[in-house]
Scaffold this active site. Structure first.
Site, PDB file in Angstrom:
ATOM      1  N   HIS A 234      48.393   9.890  61.001  1.00 24.73           N
ATOM      2  CA  HIS A 234      49.010  10.980  60.233  1.00 24.73           C
ATOM      3  C   HIS A 234      49.561  10.426  58.926  1.00 24.73           C
ATOM      4  O   HIS A 234      49.721   9.213  58.779  1.00 24.73           O
ATOM      5  CB  HIS A 234      50.165  11.610  61.027  1.00 24.73           C
ATOM      6  CG  HIS A 234      51.318  10.664  61.222  1.00 24.73           C
ATOM      7  ND1 HIS A 234      51.267   9.609  62.104  1.00 24.73           N
ATOM      8  CD2 HIS A 234      52.538  10.592  60.613  1.00 24.73           C
ATOM      9  CE1 HIS A 234      52.408   8.933  62.039  1.00 24.73           C
ATOM     10  NE2 HIS A 234      53.194   9.500  61.138  1.00 24.73           N
ATOM     11  N   ASP A 236      53.091  10.995  56.481  1.00 28.74           N
ATOM     12  CA  ASP A 236      54.436  11.575  56.609  1.00 28.74           C
ATOM     13  C   ASP A 236      54.595  12.731  55.620  1.00 28.74           C
ATOM     14  O   ASP A 236      54.179  12.615  54.471  1.00 28.74           O
ATOM     15  CB  ASP A 236      55.513  10.518  56.310  1.00 28.74           C
ATOM     16  CG  ASP A 236      55.633   9.487  57.425  1.00 28.74           C
ATOM     17  OD1 ASP A 236      54.972   9.655  58.476  1.00 28.74           O
ATOM     18  OD2 ASP A 236      56.391   8.513  57.250  1.00 28.74           O
ATOM     19  N   HIS A 290      48.653   6.525  58.627  1.00 26.65           N
ATOM     20  CA  HIS A 290      49.081   5.420  59.488  1.00 26.65           C
ATOM     21  C   HIS A 290      49.188   5.886  60.933  1.00 26.65           C
ATOM     22  O   HIS A 290      49.164   7.083  61.222  1.00 26.65           O
ATOM     23  CB  HIS A 290      50.410   4.815  59.002  1.00 26.65           C
ATOM     24  CG  HIS A 290      51.525   5.800  58.867  1.00 26.65           C
ATOM     25  ND1 HIS A 290      51.604   6.704  57.827  1.00 26.65           N
ATOM     26  CD2 HIS A 290      52.623   6.044  59.633  1.00 26.65           C
ATOM     27  CE1 HIS A 290      52.691   7.439  57.949  1.00 26.65           C
ATOM     28  NE2 HIS A 290      53.332   7.066  59.056  1.00 26.65           N
TER      29      HIS A 290
END
Length: 354
Positions: A234, A236, A290
């Site tokens: 995903h 952030d 990440h």
């Protein structure tokens, strides 16, 4: 209550199972890139997450100061993630924060359940585990504790852990010091875009509205780490994210088409550029994809603080000064809440396609 205890990954991990339930097994495609995290961390070849030394960030010496700021800007544009060292927050305070979180998680699951959140009614603060909110019904190998830590007047102290007794003081002090660092980082990122130094801070809500949300991620030992993920891939949604960890590797970044493992750098804070700053900078600063790997041998704990703009009050879009005919806006105007919804919608669509 019995039911909710069974949902905890920690309960599952300590029940003696040899194989993990199918909800935790990643797709075949994902499995091809899941490797032994300890082996990966030892690798010296290939790209490495940059380490940025902030010691000279406010130096009287212009050359030293500019060099430090230039390195930070380069890392933000190229990687969107970095290890910060000499960040101005004492090692002793970082250790207190980590110790407090570790002691909380060392309590029996039944104790932690007293702080359980209730995601179905929208009460996300507290102790929890991911519910299957994606089309494939997949789960992540982690439990967590989530709460707002700054601004102080917006905190709900009733859900803060009572054990250990130092939890509130250590976490509050860390949040206060981190907030000072946030202003410093945002001002450098602003200047490097040719903006006034307070501009990005203002765009994300300023002292009153920018929320610092802490999520302590607890990744139990996993009997089949090659099949699971602690956190799936995903980016952030935040403006910036700051991460501490207990020196057990797990974080991987998708850089130049490959998964790169972040080394464990003592006394550092990992900083991510989030989607919010990527949008405001029109893609000049990167929000990197990440994920978190798990392992058989060691429990991994990380402390993430997400710096988030208010959900409805601000329209997120590239700032006018970074948009031109040659470089048109890459992102449509959305509130922070709409951005989160848009990401969920896109993810669900992709999962149905697969």
């Amino acid at each position: 209550m019995v039911n909710s205890v069974a949902l905890r990954v920690e309960s599952l991990a300590t029940s003696g199972i040899q194989s993990i339930p199918k909800e935790y097994v990643r797709t075949k495609e994902e499995q091809t890139s899941i490797t032994n995290i300890f082996e990966e961390e030892k690798k010296e070849e290939g790209p490495q997450v940059p380490t940025i030394d902030l010691k000279e960030i406010d130096s009287e010496d212009i050359k030293l100061r500019e060099k430090c700021r230039e390195e930070l800007k380069k890392a933000a544009m190229d990687w969107g993630v970095m290890h910060l060292v000499n960040h101005g927050i004492s090692d002793e305070l970082l250790e207190r924060v980590k110790k407090a979180g570790e002691v909380f998680f060392q309590q029996p699951v039944e104790e932690k359940e007293k702080y359980a959140n209730d995601q179905e009614t929208g009460k996300i603060a507290g102790y929890g585990s991911k519910l299957a909110n994606n089309a494939s019904g997949q789960l992540e190998w982690e439990d967590y504790f989530f709460h707002l830590v700054f601004p102080e007047e917006k905190r709900d102290m009733s859900i803060w852990p009572k054990t250990p007794s130092d939890y509130t003081e250590a976490t509050s002090e860390y949040a206060k010091q981190l907030r000072i660092l946030v202003t410093k980082i945002l001002s450098i990122l602003s200047i490097d875009l040719g903006l006034e130094e307070g501009r990005l801070e203002q765009e994300v809500g300023g002292m009153e509205e920018l929320l610092l949300q802490m999520k302590i991620n607890y990744y139990p030992k996993c009997p089949q780490p090659e099949l699971a993920l602690g956190v799936e891939a995903h980016t952030d949604v935040s403006a910036l994210t700051f991460i501490l960890h207990n020196m057990v590797p797990g974080l991987q970044l998708f850089y130049q088409g490959k998964w790169v493992t972040a080394k464990c750098v003592p006394n550092s804070i990992i900083m991510h550029i989030g989607d919010t700053i990527e949008i405001l900078s029109n893609g000049k600063y990167k929000s990197i994809l990440h994920r978190g790997l798990v392992n058989k041998e060691k429990v991994r704990i990380s402390w993430a603080v997400f710096c988030e703009p208010p959900k409805e009050k601000i329209i997120l879009k590239p700032v006018l000064e970074v948009v031109s005919e040659e470089e048109p806006a890459l992102f449509p105007p959305r509130t922070f809440a709409q951005h989160i919804q848009h990401k969920l919608f896109r993810k669900t669509q992709e999962e149905f396609k697969n």
